[in-house]
Design a protein around this motif. Structure first.
Motif, PDB file in Angstrom:
ATOM      1  N   ALA A 124     -86.410  93.581  35.120  1.00 24.39           N
ATOM      2  CA  ALA A 124     -87.375  94.271  34.257  1.00 24.39           C
ATOM      3  C   ALA A 124     -86.684  95.301  33.374  1.00 24.39           C
ATOM      4  O   ALA A 124     -87.073  95.507  32.223  1.00 24.39           O
ATOM      5  CB  ALA A 124     -88.453  94.943  35.104  1.00 24.39           C
ATOM      6  N   ARG A 132     -90.559  89.955  29.612  1.00 26.66           N
ATOM      7  CA  ARG A 132     -90.371  90.490  30.961  1.00 26.66           C
ATOM      8  C   ARG A 132     -91.045  89.642  32.039  1.00 26.66           C
ATOM      9  O   ARG A 132     -90.459  89.362  33.085  1.00 26.66           O
ATOM     10  CB  ARG A 132     -90.896  91.926  31.020  1.00 26.66           C
ATOM     11  N   GLU A 448     -93.329  96.649  36.990  1.00 21.85           N
ATOM     12  CA  GLU A 448     -93.932  97.164  35.763  1.00 21.85           C
ATOM     13  C   GLU A 448     -94.728  98.453  35.943  1.00 21.85           C
ATOM     14  O   GLU A 448     -94.758  99.300  35.047  1.00 21.85           O
ATOM     15  CB  GLU A 448     -94.895  96.117  35.171  1.00 21.85           C
ATOM     16  N   THR A 511    -101.276  93.894  32.508  1.00 20.12           N
ATOM     17  CA  THR A 511    -100.081  94.656  32.126  1.00 20.12           C
ATOM     18  C   THR A 511     -99.208  93.933  31.103  1.00 20.12           C
ATOM     19  O   THR A 511     -98.172  94.470  30.703  1.00 20.12           O
ATOM     20  CB  THR A 511     -99.209  94.944  33.368  1.00 20.12           C
ATOM     21  N   LEU A 516     -92.287  99.162  29.601  1.00 21.39           N
ATOM     22  CA  LEU A 516     -92.391  99.872  30.876  1.00 21.39           C
ATOM     23  C   LEU A 516     -92.880 101.301  30.669  1.00 21.39           C
ATOM     24  O   LEU A 516     -93.653 101.837  31.472  1.00 21.39           O
ATOM     25  CB  LEU A 516     -91.036  99.871  31.586  1.00 21.39           C
TER      26      LEU A 516
END
Length: 528
Positions: A124, A132, A448, A511, A516
């Motif tokens: 990530a 991602r 995440e 998400t 991030l």
């Protein structure tokens, strides 16, 4: 620039996710070996559960410290340590001379399971937002490939053990089959150790350690000079809010349990428990045992397990291709619906089973096993049992402990009358549903939903919860199968998945497509 980004990020992802392959292999190879191990060391059902679940207990212990270690020495060095643990465990398991030695060796290998939290974290941290989900899911794909390959190698070694070739007996593959099953893992573990040396260190970790020059070089290797500066600016803008180098472990833990991180922590806990209480590790670790219970025999059980592994690979690829398009939440809800239905289907299938031994069955068994103790089972010949628990108890009372362990599978295979294809359908649907949802999505979301500076510690906490749930489910499964029966056991998993669906529906939000740093801000805002 885009091709450079995809090329290097994917290359490093593939190296890191080789650990996922080894985990999948390690976690599942025991499904083929446990029968031989049980006979070799004369294990009780509880001891079988300990052998199977020992790695999960090791993972539980290691996960407690993996986050702080990954923060202290870096993601790359932590992964190198786990690779070495896998290698030591494979050698130790292959040469174990007692139940205790085997448990210790598998416990050591289980400590390497903390790579499951470190690998998604690293991936990530080297990925762009729109890639991602797919890249983190590559680790899950390698896990299921490892599961599949372990079923195949188990079946191959099982067939090879029946060979009369001189080299087979010379290498003791015929008499020490389980040692080869467990020991072959040393090869990919050694390869992973060597490949990890090629990895750069995580750019986000480097920045949080104030190593800006190396971080910029790594970002340039990943994304090219223009994108690298953009990524560098975005990460640095978020760092002053919670600088890693200025926080003690106690302060990180305090921050994790603070009101502003209540939502991401709750989401993490829900996903950590849901992934295990739906029964996934039971299906993978005990697949041949489950199929034997349906009466298809040992060799056929291994072939069915290979089929399950193939389904797992295919539907993990489905998740990999859709997770950044459909999103995380829809995949979770679709998958949990399938899991609930499939476990209910398995429960109903075993509920329809009946068990009866007659003289014809005894004659068939004697053609396979010359020294079968038929006289001991004479009192139950012709009796019909509608419960696998009652039938199992009747067999157990009339055979010695050694005879019971040795002949249980063949007795069930010849005496059961049930819709075995329905159970295979149910388990196939279960694996497909899990592989496209809880399998990859949990680890993607773990990587995440937590802020950069406490991500490692936060994933340690939810990882411990995940491992504890996994250990408990694996440990009690042999007991459940023997004393509750297969039907009740699968019904419990169906009910747990229904509860998990409700919790995901209520608390888990989407998400996908956010950096991030953006995710950290939005999740903290939800907590008020």
């Amino acid at each position: 620039m885009t091709s450079l980004s995809i090329s290097n990020a994917l290359k490093y992802t593939l190296i890191v996710s080789l650990g996922g392959f080894i985990f999948g292999f390690d976690a599942s190879v025991i499904s083929g070996a446990i029968g031989f191990i049980s006979e070799a060391f004369q294990l009780t059902p509880w001891q079988q559960g300990i052998v199977v679940s020992a790695p999960t207990l090791g993972g539980l212990v290691a996960t407690l410290i993996a986050g702080p270690v990954a923060d202290a020495i870096g993601r790359k060095q932590t992964l190198l340590m786990t690779a070495c643990l896998y290698f030591v465990s494979a050698i130790g398991s292959a040469f174990a001379t007692s139940f205790e030695a085997l448990v210790i060796a598998r416990f050591i290998g289980g400590m390497a399971f903390c790579s499951l939290m470190v690998a998604p974290m690293y991936i990530a941290e080297i990925s762009l937002a729109d890639q991602r989900g797919r890249l983190v899911s590559v680790n899950q794909l390698n896990i299921v490939v490892g599961l599949f390959i372990s079923y195949f190698t188990n079946y191959f070694l099982l067939q090879l053990s029946h060979s009369e070739a001189m080299w087979v007996s010379g290498w003791q593959i015929d008499t020490q089959t389980w040692r080869w099953m467990l020991g072959v893992e040393a090869l990919p573990a050694l390869a992973w150790i060597l490949l990890l040396l090629l990895l750069p260190r995580s750019p986000r970790w480097l920045l949080m350690k104030d190593q800006q020059l190396e971080a910029k070089r790594t970002l340039t290797r990943l994304f090219g000079s223009n994108n690298a500066q953009q990524q560098l600016d975005a990460i640095q803008a978020a760092l002053p809010k919670l600088q890693l180098s200025s926080l003690s472990l106690a302060r990180k833990m305090g921050s994790l349990f603070s009101k502003r991180l209540r939502v991401p922590l709750m989401v993490g806990v829900v996903l950590a428990i849901a992934q295990q209480v739906t029964g996934i590790n039971v299906v993978f670790f005990y697949a041949p045992t489950i199929f034997e219970q349906s009466g298809i025999g040992t060799d056929a059980a291994f072939m069915q397990a290979i089929w399950i592994g193939l389904i797992n690979v295919v539907f993990t690829i489905v998740a990999l291709l859709t997770i950044d398009k459909l999103g995380r939440r829809p995949l979770l809800l679709i998958g949990l619906t399938g899991i609930c239905f499939s476990m209910a289907l398995c429960s109903w299938g075993f509920k329809q089973a009946s068990y009866q031994l007659n003289t014809a069955h005894i004659a068939e068994i004697k053609t396979e096993v010359a020294d079968f103790p038929a006289h001991a089972l004479a009192p139950i010949l012709g009796q019909t049992f509608t419960s696998d628990v009652a039938f199992n108890d009747a067999i157990k009372q009339r055979l010695t402990a050694d005879e019971y362990r040795q002949y249980k599978s063949v007795i069930f295979a010849h005496s059961i009358n049930m819709p075995a294809k329905l159970v295979l359908l149910g388990i196939s649907l279960f694996v497909a549903s899990f592989a496209m949802s809880l399998g990859p999505v949990m680890w993607v979301m773990f990587s995440e939903i937590f802020p950069n500076a406490i991500r490692a510690v936060a994933i340690s906490v939810v990882g411990v919860i995940n491992n504890a749930a996994s250990f408990t489910v694996q440990l009690v499964f042999p007991w459940e199968l023997e004393y509750l029966g297969a039907s009740t056991t699968f019904l419990l998993y169906s009910l747990f998945s229904l509860l998990s669906f409700a919790l995901v529906f209520l608390f888990v939000e989407e998400t996908k497509g956010k950096s991030l740093e953006q995710l950290s801000e939005s999740l903290e805002a939800r907590a008020g």
